[in-house]
Scaffold this active site. Sequence first.
Site, PDB file in Angstrom:
ATOM      1  N   PRO A  61       0.965  -1.256  -0.062  1.00 21.06           N
ATOM      2  CA  PRO A  61       0.015   0.066  -0.072  1.00 21.06           C
ATOM      3  C   PRO A  61       0.804   1.300   0.165  1.00 21.06           C
ATOM      4  CG  PRO A  61      -0.063  -1.033   2.152  1.00 21.06           C
ATOM      5  CD  PRO A  61       0.442  -2.160   1.012  1.00 21.06           C
ATOM      6  N   ASN A  62       0.437   2.269  -1.005  1.00 17.98           N
ATOM      7  CA  ASN A  62       0.754   3.570  -1.054  1.00 17.98           C
ATOM      8  C   ASN A  62       2.256   3.693  -1.721  1.00 17.98           C
ATOM      9  OD1 ASN A  62      -1.352   4.756   0.688  1.00 17.98           O
ATOM     10  ND2 ASN A  62      -0.628   3.704   2.321  1.00 17.98           N
TER      11      ASN A  62
ATOM     12  N   ARG B 149       4.794  12.544  -2.119  1.00 19.40           N
ATOM     13  CA  ARG B 149       4.972  13.072  -0.785  1.00 19.40           C
ATOM     14  C   ARG B 149       5.972  12.226   0.099  1.00 19.40           C
ATOM     15  NH1 ARG B 149      -0.430  14.777   2.188  1.00 19.40           N
ATOM     16  NH2 ARG B 149       1.446  15.520   3.704  1.00 19.40           N
TER      17      ARG B 149
ATOM     18  N   TYR C 117      11.408   8.709   1.040  1.00 19.48           N
ATOM     19  CA  TYR C 117      11.414   7.897   0.001  1.00 19.48           C
ATOM     20  C   TYR C 117      12.197   8.236  -1.369  1.00 19.48           C
ATOM     21  CZ  TYR C 117       8.351   5.687   3.468  1.00 19.48           C
ATOM     22  OH  TYR C 117       7.623   5.164   4.426  1.00 19.48           O
TER      23      TYR C 117
ATOM     24  N   ASN D 266       7.851  -5.704  -1.149  1.00 19.73           N
ATOM     25  CA  ASN D 266       7.735  -4.715  -0.240  1.00 19.73           C
ATOM     26  C   ASN D 266       6.815  -4.694   0.242  1.00 19.73           C
ATOM     27  OD1 ASN D 266       7.843  -2.410   1.044  1.00 19.73           O
ATOM     28  ND2 ASN D 266       8.983  -1.181  -0.134  1.00 19.73           N
TER      29      ASN D 266
ATOM     30  N   ALA E 110       3.512  -0.877   4.668  1.00 22.34           N
ATOM     31  CA  ALA E 110       2.897  -0.721   6.160  1.00 22.34           C
ATOM     32  C   ALA E 110       2.284  -2.260   6.495  1.00 22.34           C
ATOM     33  CB  ALA E 110       1.751  -0.085   6.035  1.00 22.34           C
TER      34      ALA E 110
ATOM     35  N   HIS F  35       4.480  -4.644   8.743  1.00 20.47           N
ATOM     36  CA  HIS F  35       4.554  -4.649  10.442  1.00 20.47           C
ATOM     37  C   HIS F  35       3.314  -5.310  10.880  1.00 20.47           C
ATOM     38  CE1 HIS F  35       7.861  -2.205   8.984  1.00 20.47           C
ATOM     39  NE2 HIS F  35       7.062  -1.348   8.583  1.00 20.47           N
TER      40      HIS F  35
ATOM     41  N   ASP G 182       1.863 -15.944   6.026  1.00 21.73           N
ATOM     42  CA  ASP G 182       1.449 -17.154   6.041  1.00 21.73           C
ATOM     43  C   ASP G 182       1.328 -17.585   4.476  1.00 21.73           C
ATOM     44  OD1 ASP G 182       1.149 -17.782   8.633  1.00 21.73           O
ATOM     45  OD2 ASP G 182      -1.092 -17.315   8.522  1.00 21.73           O
TER      46      ASP G 182
ATOM     47  N   GLU H 222      12.835  -9.637   0.916  1.00 24.00           N
ATOM     48  CA  GLU H 222      12.072  -8.427   1.465  1.00 24.00           C
ATOM     49  C   GLU H 222      12.951  -7.128   1.337  1.00 24.00           C
ATOM     50  OE1 GLU H 222      12.238  -8.367   5.784  1.00 24.00           O
ATOM     51  OE2 GLU H 222      10.447  -7.166   5.922  1.00 24.00           O
TER      52      GLU H 222
ATOM     53  N   HIS I  59      13.173  -2.851   1.466  1.00 24.93           N
ATOM     54  CA  HIS I  59      12.489  -1.661   2.032  1.00 24.93           C
ATOM     55  C   HIS I  59      13.237  -0.369   1.574  1.00 24.93           C
ATOM     56  CE1 HIS I  59       9.624  -3.645   4.437  1.00 24.93           C
ATOM     57  NE2 HIS I  59      10.393  -4.324   4.930  1.00 24.93           N
ATOM     58  N   ILE I  60      12.516   0.659   1.000  1.00 28.24           N
ATOM     59  CA  ILE I  60      13.248   1.638   0.486  1.00 28.24           C
ATOM     60  C   ILE I  60      14.141   2.529   1.576  1.00 28.24           C
ATOM     61  CG2 ILE I  60      12.801   4.102  -0.887  1.00 28.24           C
ATOM     62  CD1 ILE I  60      10.465   2.415  -2.090  1.00 28.24           C
ATOM     63  N   SER I  61      13.408   2.688   2.678  1.00 26.18           N
ATOM     64  CA  SER I  61      14.068   3.590   3.781  1.00 26.18           C
ATOM     65  C   SER I  61      14.555   2.370   4.491  1.00 26.18           C
ATOM     66  CB  SER I  61      12.910   4.332   4.582  1.00 26.18           C
ATOM     67  OG  SER I  61      12.082   3.190   5.088  1.00 26.18           O
TER      68      SER I  61
ATOM     69  N   ARG J   6      13.849   3.804  12.114  1.00 25.33           N
ATOM     70  CA  ARG J   6      12.865   4.527  11.959  1.00 25.33           C
ATOM     71  C   ARG J   6      11.988   4.254  13.374  1.00 25.33           C
ATOM     72  NH1 ARG J   6       9.924   4.645   6.492  1.00 25.33           N
ATOM     73  NH2 ARG J   6       8.751   6.128   7.674  1.00 25.33           N
TER      74      ARG J   6
ATOM     75  N   ARG K 213       7.827   0.045  13.568  1.00 21.86           N
ATOM     76  CA  ARG K 213       8.217  -0.510  12.382  1.00 21.86           C
ATOM     77  C   ARG K 213       9.417  -1.845  12.452  1.00 21.86           C
ATOM     78  NH1 ARG K 213       6.204   2.968   8.290  1.00 21.86           N
ATOM     79  NH2 ARG K 213       5.876   5.136   9.051  1.00 21.86           N
TER      80      ARG K 213
HETATM   81  O1  CA2 Z   1      10.756   1.650   3.238  1.00 22.02           O
HETATM   82  C1  CA2 Z   1       9.979   1.129   2.743  1.00 22.02           C
HETATM   83  O2  CA2 Z   1       9.968   0.750   1.700  1.00 22.02           O
HETATM   84  C2  CA2 Z   1       8.581   0.793   3.548  1.00 22.02           C
HETATM   85  O3  CA2 Z   1       8.048  -0.455   3.247  1.00 22.02           O
HETATM   86  C3  CA2 Z   1       7.384   1.949   3.138  1.00 22.02           C
HETATM   87  C4  CA2 Z   1       6.235   1.843   3.795  1.00 22.02           C
HETATM   88  C5  CA2 Z   1       6.130   1.721   5.247  1.00 22.02           C
HETATM   89  O4  CA2 Z   1       5.195   1.699   5.770  1.00 22.02           O
HETATM   90  C6  CA2 Z   1       7.278   0.891   5.681  1.00 22.02           C
HETATM   91  O5  CA2 Z   1       7.477   0.931   6.904  1.00 22.02           O
HETATM   92  C7  CA2 Z   1       8.952   1.087   4.871  1.00 22.02           C
HETATM   93  C8  CA2 Z   1       5.366   2.981   3.406  1.00 22.02           C
HETATM   94  C9  CA2 Z   1       5.222   3.225   1.797  1.00 22.02           C
HETATM   95  C10 CA2 Z   1       4.171   4.542   1.647  1.00 22.02           C
HETATM   96  O6  CA2 Z   1       4.979   5.034   0.669  1.00 22.02           O
HETATM   97  C11 CA2 Z   1       4.519   6.689   0.642  1.00 22.02           C
HETATM   98  C12 CA2 Z   1       4.894   7.025  -0.846  1.00 22.02           C
HETATM   99  C13 CA2 Z   1       4.501   8.548  -0.702  1.00 22.02           C
HETATM  100  C14 CA2 Z   1       4.146   9.210   0.058  1.00 22.02           C
HETATM  101  C15 CA2 Z   1       3.650   8.527   1.424  1.00 22.02           C
HETATM  102  C16 CA2 Z   1       4.103   7.252   1.493  1.00 22.02           C
END
Ligand code: CA2
Length: 144
Positions: free
Chosen positions: A9-10, A17, A22, A74, A77, A80, A87, A98, A100-102, A107, A111
């Site tokens: 998601p997202n 944003r 990111y 990836n 959210a 977590h 499963d 797995e 993760h960009i960040s 953090r 997380r």
């Molecule tokens: O660092 C990552 O790749 C995460 O999987 C990104 C997730 C976050 O919940 C994980 O803890 C770490 C969030 C992705 C949301 O991406 C956005 C992109 C643009 C604006 C807001 C959120």
Amino acid sequence: MKLLVINGPNLNMLGIREKNIYGAETYEDLKHLIEKTFAEKGIEGEIYQSNHEGDLVDRIQQAYFDGTNGIVINPAAYTHTSVAILDALKAVMLPAVEVHISDVKEREDFRQISYAGKACVKTIMGKGFQGYVEAIEYLVEHYK
Ligand code: CA2
């Protein structure tokens, strides 16, 4: 070899944003980088994104039946929170990496748990989009 890249998601909002976390590149940019990597490695690949947990579970299950050899995921959210995604990854028993960009470990406390990661052979975090490239390279090297 056939790989599946799954984004949760997202992540379709990348570049719009939270650029400080990111980066400024968009989800389209990420897809181009992944497709370029597939082409360079000479492998078949698919990229899937959903904002819905059940859809992600369905796509992981489908991978068991469609000849996929490995998964880069990836879960965003859902990393977590989702035992269902954990499963599903365990059910299909495909090698999964797995990404993760960040750098999640630097953090918030909420997380610090990764359910999906418990079913993955490797985790790559904090390397931006390059993490997806490294994940594909890892699966190609170890599971071809
Ligand atoms: O660092 C990552 O790749 C995460 O999987 C990104 C997730 C976050 O919940 C994980 O803890 C770490 C969030 C992705 C949301 O991406 C956005 C992109 C643009 C604006 C807001 C959120």
